[in-house]
Design a protein around this motif. Structure first.
Motif, PDB file in Angstrom:
ATOM      1  N   GLN A 199     -12.640  10.322   7.303  1.00 35.55           N
ATOM      2  CA  GLN A 199     -12.089  10.600   5.979  1.00 35.55           C
ATOM      3  C   GLN A 199     -10.841   9.767   5.713  1.00 35.55           C
ATOM      4  N   GLU A 200      -9.976   9.653   6.717  1.00 32.96           N
ATOM      5  CA  GLU A 200      -8.782   8.829   6.546  1.00 32.96           C
ATOM      6  C   GLU A 200      -9.165   7.363   6.354  1.00 32.96           C
ATOM      7  N   ALA A 201     -10.181   6.905   7.092  1.00 31.53           N
ATOM      8  CA  ALA A 201     -10.634   5.520   6.946  1.00 31.53           C
ATOM      9  C   ALA A 201     -11.111   5.253   5.528  1.00 31.53           C
ATOM     10  N   ARG A 202     -11.918   6.178   4.976  1.00 30.32           N
ATOM     11  CA  ARG A 202     -12.393   6.012   3.598  1.00 30.32           C
ATOM     12  C   ARG A 202     -11.228   6.007   2.609  1.00 30.32           C
ATOM     13  N   ALA A 203     -10.253   6.886   2.846  1.00 28.32           N
ATOM     14  CA  ALA A 203      -9.111   6.969   1.931  1.00 28.32           C
ATOM     15  C   ALA A 203      -8.316   5.673   1.923  1.00 28.32           C
ATOM     16  N   ILE A 204      -8.137   5.061   3.075  1.00 30.26           N
ATOM     17  CA  ILE A 204      -7.388   3.801   3.160  1.00 30.26           C
ATOM     18  C   ILE A 204      -8.115   2.703   2.400  1.00 30.26           C
ATOM     19  N   ILE A 205      -9.430   2.602   2.593  1.00 34.65           N
ATOM     20  CA  ILE A 205     -10.203   1.567   1.902  1.00 34.65           C
ATOM     21  C   ILE A 205     -10.161   1.788   0.396  1.00 34.65           C
ATOM     22  N   ALA A 206     -10.391   3.030  -0.028  1.00 35.96           N
ATOM     23  CA  ALA A 206     -10.368   3.322  -1.464  1.00 35.96           C
ATOM     24  C   ALA A 206      -9.009   2.991  -2.071  1.00 35.96           C
ATOM     25  N   ALA A 207      -7.923   3.336  -1.358  1.00 37.50           N
ATOM     26  CA  ALA A 207      -6.581   3.048  -1.872  1.00 37.50           C
ATOM     27  C   ALA A 207      -6.333   1.551  -1.958  1.00 37.50           C
TER      28      ALA A 207
ATOM     29  N   GLN B 192      -5.307   0.191  -5.569  1.00 32.66           N
ATOM     30  CA  GLN B 192      -3.988  -0.403  -5.759  1.00 32.66           C
ATOM     31  C   GLN B 192      -4.032  -1.929  -5.830  1.00 32.66           C
ATOM     32  N   ARG B 193      -5.246  -2.472  -5.972  1.00 31.53           N
ATOM     33  CA  ARG B 193      -5.461  -3.899  -6.228  1.00 31.53           C
ATOM     34  C   ARG B 193      -4.947  -4.798  -5.111  1.00 31.53           C
ATOM     35  N   LEU B 194      -5.020  -4.304  -3.868  1.00 30.45           N
ATOM     36  CA  LEU B 194      -4.629  -5.136  -2.729  1.00 30.45           C
ATOM     37  C   LEU B 194      -5.798  -5.966  -2.220  1.00 30.45           C
ATOM     38  N   VAL B 195      -7.002  -5.464  -2.399  1.00 30.54           N
ATOM     39  CA  VAL B 195      -8.213  -6.173  -1.991  1.00 30.54           C
ATOM     40  C   VAL B 195      -9.228  -6.081  -3.118  1.00 30.54           C
ATOM     41  N   ALA B 196     -10.231  -6.932  -3.068  1.00 32.29           N
ATOM     42  CA  ALA B 196     -11.226  -6.948  -4.134  1.00 32.29           C
ATOM     43  C   ALA B 196     -12.561  -7.442  -3.604  1.00 32.29           C
TER      44      ALA B 196
ATOM     45  N   ALA C 144     -16.443  -0.002   1.179  1.00 32.82           N
ATOM     46  CA  ALA C 144     -15.955  -1.158   0.432  1.00 32.82           C
ATOM     47  C   ALA C 144     -16.890  -1.492  -0.730  1.00 32.82           C
ATOM     48  N   THR C 145     -18.198  -1.389  -0.489  1.00 31.48           N
ATOM     49  CA  THR C 145     -19.159  -1.658  -1.565  1.00 31.48           C
ATOM     50  C   THR C 145     -18.985  -0.670  -2.704  1.00 31.48           C
ATOM     51  N   ASP C 146     -18.858   0.618  -2.369  1.00 34.34           N
ATOM     52  CA  ASP C 146     -18.684   1.631  -3.410  1.00 34.34           C
ATOM     53  C   ASP C 146     -17.343   1.476  -4.123  1.00 34.34           C
ATOM     54  N   ALA C 147     -16.293   1.171  -3.351  1.00 33.67           N
ATOM     55  CA  ALA C 147     -14.971   1.014  -3.964  1.00 33.67           C
ATOM     56  C   ALA C 147     -14.929  -0.203  -4.875  1.00 33.67           C
ATOM     57  N   ALA C 148     -15.583  -1.286  -4.456  1.00 33.30           N
ATOM     58  CA  ALA C 148     -15.635  -2.481  -5.303  1.00 33.30           C
ATOM     59  C   ALA C 148     -16.403  -2.193  -6.584  1.00 33.30           C
ATOM     60  N   GLY C 149     -17.354  -1.237  -6.505  1.00 29.14           N
ATOM     61  CA  GLY C 149     -18.112  -0.857  -7.692  1.00 29.14           C
ATOM     62  C   GLY C 149     -17.383   0.084  -8.610  1.00 29.14           C
ATOM     63  N   GLY C 150     -16.211   0.562  -8.199  1.00 31.19           N
ATOM     64  CA  GLY C 150     -15.405   1.359  -9.107  1.00 31.19           C
ATOM     65  C   GLY C 150     -15.022   2.731  -8.617  1.00 31.19           C
ATOM     66  N   SER C 151     -15.456   3.167  -7.427  1.00 35.01           N
ATOM     67  CA  SER C 151     -15.056   4.475  -6.909  1.00 35.01           C
ATOM     68  C   SER C 151     -13.773   4.307  -6.115  1.00 35.01           C
ATOM     69  N   HIS C 152     -12.652   4.647  -6.743  1.00 34.17           N
ATOM     70  CA  HIS C 152     -11.351   4.284  -6.189  1.00 34.17           C
ATOM     71  C   HIS C 152     -10.583   5.449  -5.590  1.00 34.17           C
ATOM     72  N   SER C 153     -11.260   6.545  -5.278  1.00 37.50           N
ATOM     73  CA  SER C 153     -10.587   7.659  -4.628  1.00 37.50           C
ATOM     74  C   SER C 153     -11.598   8.414  -3.789  1.00 37.50           C
ATOM     75  N   LEU C 154     -11.095   9.231  -2.851  1.00 37.84           N
ATOM     76  CA  LEU C 154     -12.002  10.023  -2.025  1.00 37.84           C
ATOM     77  C   LEU C 154     -12.858  10.975  -2.851  1.00 37.84           C
ATOM     78  N   PRO C 155     -12.305  11.698  -3.838  1.00 39.98           N
ATOM     79  CA  PRO C 155     -13.168  12.561  -4.647  1.00 39.98           C
ATOM     80  C   PRO C 155     -14.265  11.790  -5.385  1.00 39.98           C
TER      81      PRO C 155
ATOM     82  N   LEU D 182       0.839  -1.196   0.000  1.00 40.31           N
ATOM     83  CA  LEU D 182       0.000   0.000   0.000  1.00 40.31           C
ATOM     84  C   LEU D 182       0.875   1.247   0.000  1.00 40.31           C
ATOM     85  N   ARG D 183       0.512   2.196  -0.857  1.00 44.10           N
ATOM     86  CA  ARG D 183       1.277   3.444  -0.995  1.00 44.10           C
ATOM     87  C   ARG D 183       0.386   4.640  -0.659  1.00 44.10           C
ATOM     88  N   GLY D 184       1.055   5.758  -0.317  1.00 46.41           N
ATOM     89  CA  GLY D 184       0.338   7.015  -0.179  1.00 46.41           C
ATOM     90  C   GLY D 184       0.020   7.441   1.241  1.00 46.41           C
ATOM     91  N   PHE D 185       0.555   6.731   2.238  1.00 48.97           N
ATOM     92  CA  PHE D 185       0.260   7.071   3.635  1.00 48.97           C
ATOM     93  C   PHE D 185       1.566   7.098   4.430  1.00 48.97           C
TER      94      PHE D 185
END
Length: 321
Positions: free
Chosen positions: A167-175, A179-183, A207-218, A103-106
């Motif tokens: 916000q940090e929690a959401r950012a970690i999940i999205a990242a 970054q293809r660490l989880v799916a 996680a549901t939203d990120a799995a659907g394709g929203s891969h960043s906080l914005p 994981l990168r970016g933190f």
């Protein structure tokens, strides 16, 4: 002598010891030049250990942990120091374990450790945080690689519940997804096994939203915005192909109306990156497609303006409320 089982990725990038190297050399190789006092005593006399420290060949970074050099201590060596100081039941957890897995970016400090609730631990060096858990089984821990750490899905869940804010929690999940660490349902399975997860609903929803394709906080903020406004929900990270046949991903695509929305993050402050992104998008569009672009700060600071433009574009494309 070949590479031994359990070597870390960091060790693989370093020079292998000679075939006739002794056991201590191999131990230092596998543990990124970090070893405990107990390990050192298995190979050296107390006098030899003191001599290495006194002459600067080794550095004592904790009461019972040494680094076998006198230069800067790396992130990997800080992780090894924490695990060796805490004892044999300690594993890297949360953000630290996720970073060890790629994981990168933190920020890489502090070092997070996870221990069974009933275990004892030794004294710890500064910058180490210990978390206790009643649920830590073999299926939570990576079977290969050192030092021991939790699997990516458990690591991301723990990092999210230990985060300083939502916000940090959401950012970690999205990242983790980006970054293809989880799916897919990885995080849901972990949350369902843990009886007392902090931020349970936030983790599951993100996680549901990120799995659907929203891969960043914005992108997550934009998705929440259109849901609250009652607008149709777009497809996220839809695959399209540019004029050269290369695969591209669209942030948000309202397919029935052929409207694409791109959320521009901080990378677009770089004019070279921005122009590269424009070239990429210019190769995507076919006649009839519409494109809206919003900077990420506008989604946060001016949501009404974003919604006004989005609603107008959808109406122009034929959508009716």
């Amino acid at each position: 002598m070949g590479l031994r089982t359990g070597s870390s990725l960091a060790a693989l990038s370093r020079r292998l010891p000679r075939d006739d190297a002794d056991e201590l050399s191999w131990l230092l190789f596998h543990q990124e030049d970090v070893l405990s006092l107990d390990q050192a005593r298995r190979h050296l006399s107390p006098k030899a250990i003191r001599h290495r420290v006194a002459t600067g060949r080794w550095r004592q970074v904790h009461r019972a942990v040494f680094v076998a050099h006198n230069g800067p201590v790396s992130a990997g060596q800080r992780r090894w120091t924490a695990v060796l100081a805490a004892g044999p039941q300690a594993v890297l957890g949360g953000l630290t374990a996720a970073q060890a897995g790629g994981l990168r970016g933190f920020p890489d400090r502090p070092v997070h450790l996870l221990l069974p609730a009933s275990s004892r631990r030794g004294s710890l060096p500064p910058g180490v945080l210990v978390h206790r858990t009643a649920t830590l089984t073999d299926r939570d821990v990576l079977a290969v690689g050192q030092p021991r750490r939790t699997l990516p899905s458990r690591s991301i869940v723990d990092a999210a519940q230990w985060a300083s804010g939502d916000q940090e929690a959401r950012a970690i999940i999205a990242a983790g997804f980006q970054q293809r660490l989880v799916a897919a349902n990885d995080l849901h399975q972990i949350v369902n096994r843990l009886p007392r997860v902090r931020r349970r609903q936030l983790i599951l929803a993100t996680a549901t939203d990120a799995a659907g394709g929203s891969h960043s906080l914005p992108e997550l903020a934009f998705l929440g915005l259109i849901r609250r406004a009652g607008l149709p929900e777009p497809t996220r990270q839809k695959i399209r192909y540019d004029s050269a046949g290369r695969r591209r991903y669209l942030d948000a695509y309202f397919e029935p109306w052929r409207l694409h929305v791109e959320i521009d993050g901080g990378q677009h402050l770089d004019p070279h990156a921005w122009w590269a992104d424009m070239r990429r998008q210019n190769g995507l569009w076919v006649d009839g497609d519409r494109l809206l672009r919003f900077p990420s700060w506008a989604v946060r600071a001016h949501p009404d303006e974003v919604l006004t433009q989005l609603r107008a574009a959808l109406h122009a494309a034929g959508w009716r409320e």
